[in-house]
Motif scaffolding. Sequence first.
Motif, mmCIF file in Angstrom:
data_model
loop_
_atom_site.group_PDB
_atom_site.id
_atom_site.type_symbol
_atom_site.label_atom_id
_atom_site.label_comp_id
_atom_site.label_asym_id
_atom_site.label_seq_id
_atom_site.Cartn_x
_atom_site.Cartn_y
_atom_site.Cartn_z
ATOM 1 N N GLY A 88 105.234 110.623 13.742
ATOM 2 C CA GLY A 88 106.678 110.239 13.418
ATOM 3 C C GLY A 88 107.515 110.057 14.454
ATOM 4 O O GLY A 88 107.084 110.288 15.649
ATOM 5 N N GLY A 89 108.652 109.527 14.140
ATOM 6 C CA GLY A 89 109.335 109.317 15.602
ATOM 7 C C GLY A 89 110.826 108.486 15.190
ATOM 8 O O GLY A 89 110.733 107.941 13.959
ATOM 9 N N PHE A 98 98.717 110.137 12.732
ATOM 10 C CA PHE A 98 99.966 109.506 12.480
ATOM 11 C C PHE A 98 100.938 110.226 13.030
ATOM 12 O O PHE A 98 100.868 111.426 13.165
#
Length: 68
Positions: free
Chosen positions: A65-66, A63
């Motif tokens: 984020g961004g 997983f």
Amino acid sequence: MTITVAGEKKEYKDDLKLTELIEIEEVETPQYVTVSINDEFISFDDRETTVLKEGDSVEFLYFMGGGC
């Protein structure tokens, strides 16, 4: 035994533990990867005791984020 890892069928020894598979497959940052076997998520605490079976399908999920 034959299991599918990330969509690819591969041969492994019988009674292979999930932790052994993670080492064999050289999974990057195993402490941050989520593992599913046959579309069921495996908890981090259960990795040591989970033994793979003929025909299992294993996915390693990362997983990220961004965004802004």
